[in-house]
Scaffold this motif. Sequence first.
Motif, PDB file in Angstrom:
ATOM      1  N   VAL A 189       0.867  -1.340   0.063  1.00  0.00           N
ATOM      2  CA  VAL A 189       0.131   0.013  -0.280  1.00  0.00           C
ATOM      3  C   VAL A 189       0.859   1.154  -0.105  1.00  0.00           C
ATOM      4  CG1 VAL A 189      -1.696   1.414   1.326  1.00  0.00           C
ATOM      5  CG2 VAL A 189      -1.891  -1.097   1.178  1.00  0.00           C
ATOM      6  N   GLN A 190       0.611   2.269  -1.011  1.00  0.00           N
ATOM      7  CA  GLN A 190       1.388   3.513  -0.930  1.00  0.00           C
ATOM      8  C   GLN A 190       0.167   4.519  -1.024  1.00  0.00           C
ATOM      9  OE1 GLN A 190       4.370   2.930  -3.884  1.00  0.00           O
ATOM     10  NE2 GLN A 190       6.047   2.410  -2.260  1.00  0.00           N
ATOM     11  N   LEU A 191       0.654   5.648  -0.628  1.00  0.00           N
ATOM     12  CA  LEU A 191      -0.184   6.722  -0.681  1.00  0.00           C
ATOM     13  C   LEU A 191       0.864   8.104  -1.111  1.00  0.00           C
ATOM     14  CD1 LEU A 191      -2.039   6.632   2.463  1.00  0.00           C
ATOM     15  CD2 LEU A 191      -3.156   6.129   0.258  1.00  0.00           C
ATOM     16  N   VAL A 192       0.424   8.638  -2.141  1.00  0.00           N
ATOM     17  CA  VAL A 192       1.384   9.826  -2.540  1.00  0.00           C
ATOM     18  C   VAL A 192       0.370  10.985  -2.723  1.00  0.00           C
ATOM     19  CG1 VAL A 192       2.793  10.634  -4.385  1.00  0.00           C
ATOM     20  CG2 VAL A 192       2.716   8.293  -4.004  1.00  0.00           C
ATOM     21  N   GLU A 193       0.736  12.107  -1.717  1.00  0.00           N
ATOM     22  CA  GLU A 193       0.217  13.416  -1.761  1.00  0.00           C
ATOM     23  C   GLU A 193       0.714  14.116  -2.841  1.00  0.00           C
ATOM     24  OE1 GLU A 193       0.274  12.198   2.713  1.00  0.00           O
ATOM     25  OE2 GLU A 193       1.629  12.207   0.813  1.00  0.00           O
ATOM     26  N   SER A 194      -0.199  15.389  -3.318  1.00  0.00           N
ATOM     27  CA  SER A 194       0.418  16.328  -4.290  1.00  0.00           C
ATOM     28  C   SER A 194      -0.384  17.455  -4.228  1.00  0.00           C
ATOM     29  CB  SER A 194       0.519  15.638  -5.674  1.00  0.00           C
ATOM     30  OG  SER A 194      -0.694  15.340  -6.326  1.00  0.00           O
ATOM     31  N   GLY A 195      -0.317  18.459  -4.696  1.00  0.00           N
ATOM     32  CA  GLY A 195      -1.178  19.703  -4.766  1.00  0.00           C
ATOM     33  C   GLY A 195      -0.787  20.723  -3.694  1.00  0.00           C
ATOM     34  N   ARG A 240      -6.083  22.360  -4.441  1.00  0.00           N
ATOM     35  CA  ARG A 240      -6.686  21.059  -4.137  1.00  0.00           C
ATOM     36  C   ARG A 240      -5.516  19.845  -3.938  1.00  0.00           C
ATOM     37  NH1 ARG A 240     -10.066  17.273  -8.678  1.00  0.00           N
ATOM     38  NH2 ARG A 240      -8.096  17.168  -9.657  1.00  0.00           N
ATOM     39  N   LEU A 241      -5.705  19.287  -2.753  1.00  0.00           N
ATOM     40  CA  LEU A 241      -4.815  18.146  -2.891  1.00  0.00           C
ATOM     41  C   LEU A 241      -5.155  16.932  -3.161  1.00  0.00           C
ATOM     42  CD1 LEU A 241      -3.724  18.970   1.179  1.00  0.00           C
ATOM     43  CD2 LEU A 241      -2.927  20.080  -1.060  1.00  0.00           C
ATOM     44  N   SER A 242      -4.296  16.194  -3.593  1.00  0.00           N
ATOM     45  CA  SER A 242      -4.582  15.015  -4.231  1.00  0.00           C
ATOM     46  C   SER A 242      -3.902  13.620  -3.355  1.00  0.00           C
ATOM     47  CB  SER A 242      -4.149  14.605  -5.671  1.00  0.00           C
ATOM     48  OG  SER A 242      -5.034  15.627  -6.489  1.00  0.00           O
ATOM     49  N   CYS A 243      -4.619  12.701  -3.263  1.00  0.00           N
ATOM     50  CA  CYS A 243      -4.110  11.530  -2.364  1.00  0.00           C
ATOM     51  C   CYS A 243      -4.269  10.118  -3.273  1.00  0.00           C
ATOM     52  CB  CYS A 243      -4.705  11.270  -1.205  1.00  0.00           C
ATOM     53  SG  CYS A 243      -4.060   9.687  -0.383  1.00  0.00           S
ATOM     54  N   VAL A 247      -8.112  10.188  -3.607  1.00  0.00           N
ATOM     55  CA  VAL A 247      -8.951  11.115  -2.800  1.00  0.00           C
ATOM     56  C   VAL A 247      -8.463  12.436  -2.837  1.00  0.00           C
ATOM     57  CG1 VAL A 247      -9.693  11.435  -0.504  1.00  0.00           C
ATOM     58  CG2 VAL A 247      -9.698   9.013  -1.426  1.00  0.00           C
ATOM     59  N   TYR A 248      -9.431  13.633  -3.022  1.00  0.00           N
ATOM     60  CA  TYR A 248      -9.157  14.844  -3.228  1.00  0.00           C
ATOM     61  C   TYR A 248      -9.381  15.597  -1.870  1.00  0.00           C
ATOM     62  CZ  TYR A 248      -8.777  13.594  -8.035  1.00  0.00           C
ATOM     63  OH  TYR A 248      -8.180  12.945  -9.213  1.00  0.00           O
ATOM     64  N   TYR A 279      -5.405   4.641  11.607  1.00  0.00           N
ATOM     65  CA  TYR A 279      -4.658   4.487  10.250  1.00  0.00           C
ATOM     66  C   TYR A 279      -3.621   3.594  10.256  1.00  0.00           C
ATOM     67  CZ  TYR A 279      -8.682   7.530   8.487  1.00  0.00           C
ATOM     68  OH  TYR A 279      -9.715   8.241   8.116  1.00  0.00           O
ATOM     69  N   ASP A 280      -3.331   2.606   9.359  1.00  0.00           N
ATOM     70  CA  ASP A 280      -2.308   1.881   9.149  1.00  0.00           C
ATOM     71  C   ASP A 280      -1.338   2.419   8.079  1.00  0.00           C
ATOM     72  OD1 ASP A 280      -4.479  -0.875   9.240  1.00  0.00           O
ATOM     73  OD2 ASP A 280      -3.372  -0.026  10.832  1.00  0.00           O
ATOM     74  N   TYR A 281      -1.670   3.153   7.107  1.00  0.00           N
ATOM     75  CA  TYR A 281      -0.792   3.688   5.982  1.00  0.00           C
ATOM     76  C   TYR A 281      -0.867   5.101   5.852  1.00  0.00           C
ATOM     77  CZ  TYR A 281      -1.435  -1.392   5.104  1.00  0.00           C
ATOM     78  OH  TYR A 281      -1.648  -2.430   5.191  1.00  0.00           O
ATOM     79  N   TRP A 282       0.287   5.848   5.668  1.00  0.00           N
ATOM     80  CA  TRP A 282       0.446   7.308   5.486  1.00  0.00           C
ATOM     81  C   TRP A 282       1.375   7.651   4.284  1.00  0.00           C
ATOM     82  CZ3 TRP A 282      -1.671  10.608   8.890  1.00  0.00           C
ATOM     83  CH2 TRP A 282      -2.402   9.917  10.203  1.00  0.00           C
ATOM     84  N   GLY A 283       1.063   8.772   3.906  1.00  0.00           N
ATOM     85  CA  GLY A 283       1.762   9.361   2.723  1.00  0.00           C
ATOM     86  C   GLY A 283       2.984  10.192   3.277  1.00  0.00           C
ATOM     87  N   GLN A 284       3.749  10.727   2.357  1.00  0.00           N
ATOM     88  CA  GLN A 284       4.896  11.291   2.787  1.00  0.00           C
ATOM     89  C   GLN A 284       4.659  12.824   3.336  1.00  0.00           C
ATOM     90  OE1 GLN A 284       3.884  10.954  -0.331  1.00  0.00           O
ATOM     91  NE2 GLN A 284       4.242  13.030  -1.164  1.00  0.00           N
TER      92      GLN A 284
END
Length: 124
Positions: A2-8, A19-22, A78-79, A111-116
Amino acid sequence: EVQLVESGGGLVQAGGSLRLSCAGSGFTVRNYAIGWFRQAPGTEREGVSYISSDGRTYYADSVKGRFTISSDKFENTVYLQMNSLKPEDTAVYYCAAVLALDALVTKREGYDYWGQGTQVTVSS
């Protein structure tokens, strides 16, 4: 995996919008609860908004009416639409995920998984 990448994230003047994206990989948002959190320097990480796999949402009082969380199941993303931004919204924003079918998860410990994280800076 599982990976999460935030941007925006970025720098914006007070009253502006971002607007943030995950973007998720290794899982599907159809089965996971997603949360957005933020952490300003010297403070604890706090919950901002949450969305369940069946589309229910929850907002912290500090962002209610200004932020909107949404989920695109086809993009597996997810936004977090942030409007009327204030200097006190300045923080690193993180998204998080946990396997939880049709459930809102409103505690950080759930929560088990986190983005950077992605930095949001609102200038006055």
